[in-house]
Design a protein around this motif. Structure first.
Motif, mmCIF file in Angstrom:
data_model
loop_
_atom_site.group_PDB
_atom_site.id
_atom_site.type_symbol
_atom_site.label_atom_id
_atom_site.label_comp_id
_atom_site.label_asym_id
_atom_site.label_seq_id
_atom_site.Cartn_x
_atom_site.Cartn_y
_atom_site.Cartn_z
ATOM 1 N N LYS A 165 2.302 6.640 -7.138
ATOM 2 C CA LYS A 165 1.326 7.561 -7.732
ATOM 3 C C LYS A 165 1.758 9.013 -7.529
ATOM 4 O O LYS A 165 1.572 9.858 -8.417
ATOM 5 C CB LYS A 165 -0.055 7.327 -7.136
ATOM 6 C CG LYS A 165 -0.702 6.019 -7.597
ATOM 7 C CD LYS A 165 -2.073 5.830 -6.972
ATOM 8 C CE LYS A 165 -2.749 4.564 -7.476
ATOM 9 N NZ LYS A 165 -4.081 4.350 -6.860
ATOM 10 N N LYS A 166 2.345 9.297 -6.378
ATOM 11 C CA LYS A 166 2.843 10.649 -6.129
ATOM 12 C C LYS A 166 4.032 10.956 -7.039
ATOM 13 O O LYS A 166 4.199 12.099 -7.507
ATOM 14 C CB LYS A 166 3.238 10.801 -4.661
ATOM 15 C CG LYS A 166 2.045 10.828 -3.699
ATOM 16 C CD LYS A 166 2.507 10.984 -2.257
ATOM 17 C CE LYS A 166 1.336 10.992 -1.284
ATOM 18 N NZ LYS A 166 0.448 12.157 -1.485
ATOM 19 N N ASP B 159 0.822 -1.213 0.000
ATOM 20 C CA ASP B 159 0.000 0.000 0.000
ATOM 21 C C ASP B 159 0.855 1.262 0.000
ATOM 22 O O ASP B 159 0.554 2.231 -0.700
ATOM 23 C CB ASP B 159 -0.924 -0.002 1.216
ATOM 24 C CG ASP B 159 -1.888 -1.182 1.217
ATOM 25 O OD1 ASP B 159 -2.329 -1.588 0.129
ATOM 26 O OD2 ASP B 159 -2.172 -1.707 2.314
ATOM 27 N N VAL B 160 1.925 1.238 0.790
ATOM 28 C CA VAL B 160 2.816 2.405 0.869
ATOM 29 C C VAL B 160 3.456 2.691 -0.482
ATOM 30 O O VAL B 160 3.474 3.839 -0.958
ATOM 31 C CB VAL B 160 3.917 2.198 1.932
ATOM 32 C CG1 VAL B 160 4.881 3.376 1.931
ATOM 33 C CG2 VAL B 160 3.311 2.012 3.312
ATOM 34 N N GLU C 254 1.047 4.166 -3.102
ATOM 35 C CA GLU C 254 0.791 5.586 -2.868
ATOM 36 C C GLU C 254 1.991 6.427 -3.280
ATOM 37 O O GLU C 254 1.843 7.471 -3.938
ATOM 38 C CB GLU C 254 0.455 5.843 -1.400
ATOM 39 C CG GLU C 254 0.149 7.305 -1.110
ATOM 40 C CD GLU C 254 -0.160 7.610 0.350
ATOM 41 O OE1 GLU C 254 -0.341 8.798 0.678
ATOM 42 O OE2 GLU C 254 -0.207 6.668 1.167
ATOM 43 N N LEU C 255 3.179 5.992 -2.920
ATOM 44 C CA LEU C 255 4.396 6.724 -3.269
ATOM 45 C C LEU C 255 4.573 6.784 -4.783
ATOM 46 O O LEU C 255 4.922 7.837 -5.340
ATOM 47 C CB LEU C 255 5.602 6.067 -2.606
ATOM 48 C CG LEU C 255 6.976 6.657 -2.914
ATOM 49 C CD1 LEU C 255 7.043 8.138 -2.569
ATOM 50 C CD2 LEU C 255 8.065 5.883 -2.150
ATOM 51 N N LEU D 207 5.621 11.383 2.190
ATOM 52 C CA LEU D 207 5.717 10.611 0.950
ATOM 53 C C LEU D 207 5.734 11.530 -0.263
ATOM 54 O O LEU D 207 6.436 11.266 -1.242
ATOM 55 C CB LEU D 207 4.554 9.627 0.843
ATOM 56 C CG LEU D 207 4.545 8.449 1.826
ATOM 57 C CD1 LEU D 207 3.330 7.572 1.580
ATOM 58 C CD2 LEU D 207 5.827 7.626 1.728
ATOM 59 N N ASP D 208 4.984 12.630 -0.193
ATOM 60 C CA ASP D 208 4.964 13.573 -1.297
ATOM 61 C C ASP D 208 6.339 14.209 -1.487
ATOM 62 O O ASP D 208 6.814 14.363 -2.619
ATOM 63 C CB ASP D 208 3.923 14.650 -1.026
ATOM 64 C CG ASP D 208 3.657 15.513 -2.246
ATOM 65 O OD1 ASP D 208 3.099 14.992 -3.233
ATOM 66 O OD2 ASP D 208 4.018 16.704 -2.220
ATOM 67 N N ARG E 27 3.526 6.556 6.912
ATOM 68 C CA ARG E 27 2.078 6.787 6.998
ATOM 69 C C ARG E 27 1.709 8.241 6.682
ATOM 70 O O ARG E 27 0.528 8.559 6.516
ATOM 71 C CB ARG E 27 1.570 6.474 8.418
ATOM 72 C CG ARG E 27 1.685 5.032 8.836
ATOM 73 C CD ARG E 27 1.334 4.871 10.315
ATOM 74 N NE ARG E 27 1.523 3.509 10.759
ATOM 75 C CZ ARG E 27 0.594 2.552 10.710
ATOM 76 N NH1 ARG E 27 -0.609 2.849 10.237
ATOM 77 N NH2 ARG E 27 0.852 1.330 11.115
ATOM 78 N N ASP E 28 2.716 9.101 6.628
ATOM 79 C CA ASP E 28 2.513 10.540 6.475
ATOM 80 C C ASP E 28 2.493 10.908 4.987
ATOM 81 O O ASP E 28 3.518 10.859 4.299
ATOM 82 C CB ASP E 28 3.645 11.276 7.201
ATOM 83 C CG ASP E 28 3.481 12.783 7.197
ATOM 84 O OD1 ASP E 28 2.726 13.311 6.345
ATOM 85 O OD2 ASP E 28 4.122 13.440 8.039
ATOM 86 N N SER E 29 1.329 11.301 4.492
ATOM 87 C CA SER E 29 1.184 11.610 3.071
ATOM 88 C C SER E 29 2.097 12.748 2.626
ATOM 89 O O SER E 29 2.636 12.721 1.514
ATOM 90 C CB SER E 29 -0.275 11.964 2.768
ATOM 91 O OG SER E 29 -0.450 12.218 1.394
ATOM 92 N N SER E 30 2.285 13.745 3.477
ATOM 93 C CA SER E 30 3.144 14.875 3.105
ATOM 94 C C SER E 30 4.607 14.448 3.027
ATOM 95 O O SER E 30 5.356 14.940 2.177
ATOM 96 C CB SER E 30 2.975 16.028 4.095
ATOM 97 O OG SER E 30 3.371 15.650 5.396
#
Length: 227
Positions: free
Chosen positions: A34-35, A27-28, A31-32, A165-166, A160-163
């Motif tokens: 896609k960013k 999952d991580v 998400e990474l 990972l961004d 877990r922190d979206s920012s």
């Protein structure tokens, strides 16, 4: 110069990858990835494909075949590490028989990533080599990134922190942009006069002309917004 980059989010579907504190690697890394794709959107002359866009299982040879069939310029496999709770840090891998270009790409991308991770006191575990299938079976320069330890509580919290990972995604893209000398797209601005959008443009001369015209017509409000 231009480039075609394939991003490979590791694992997926029945293969969760590493797990830690209720978090799944599959999952991580999705998400990474896609960013990463999103941040490439800021650059000209670059094409990006992902080996998976959702939670599905893909064999290792299929991932390599995906890149080989597209004759891309660079393959990047995205992963998280796992070991003892005390293990920590970032590391990158290329194949032991990698070309000199691949070594150079690894150096540049690794450097940009660590410039970002240093802000979070993340340990640099180094640039390494391994006979991983996705590195061995790809016909173009290929790099595998082990982005922190999902088994380490502090690094798990960052993952877990979206920012966070961004920012990591942006660092990866900046490294690739440096390798291929990619240029950013010009910034677009929206000109609004008295609440009515005039047009969107990236050209300074058009902005100046629009503002002067609005002033000539005694506009009450002129807004310039970066898109």
């Amino acid at each position: 110069m231009g480039a075609y980059v394939v991003i490979d989010p590791g694992h997926g579907g029945k293969d969760s990858g590493a797990t830690g504190f209720g978090l799944n690697e599959k999952d991580v890394v999705l998400e990474l990835s896609k960013k990463i794709n999103d941040h490439f959107g800021k650059y000209q002359d670059v094409t990006v494909s992902l080996t998976r866009w959702d939670d599905r299982f893909i064999e290792l040879n299929e991932r390599a075949d995906f890149a080989n069939k597209r004759n891309c310029d660079l393959f990047i496999s995205i992963h998280n590490n796992s070991a003892s709770p005390s293990a920590n840090g970032f590391e990158s891998y290329i194949h032991p028989n990698a070309s000199s270009s691949t070594v150079r790409y690894q150096d540049e991308i690794h450097k940009h990533i660590m410039q970002y991770l240093t802000q979070y006191q993340i340990h640099d575990r180094g640039k390494k080599q391994a006979n991983f299938a996705v590195l061995r079976e790809t016909s173009m320069p290929a790099i595998l990134l082990e982005n922190l330890f999902i088994s380490n509580q502090r690094e798990n919290e960052l993952l877990r922190d979206s920012s966070f990972l961004d920012g990591l995604a942006n660092a990866i893209v900046e490294g690739v942009a440096s390798v291929f000398q990619l240029r950013k797209k010009p910034a677009m601005y929206r000109i609004t006069v008295d609440g009515q959008a005039v047009y969107d443009t990236a050209y300074e001369s058009k902005i100046v002309d629009a503002v002067l015209e609005a002033v000539r017509k005694h506009a009450q409000e002129i807004q310039l917004k970066k898109l």
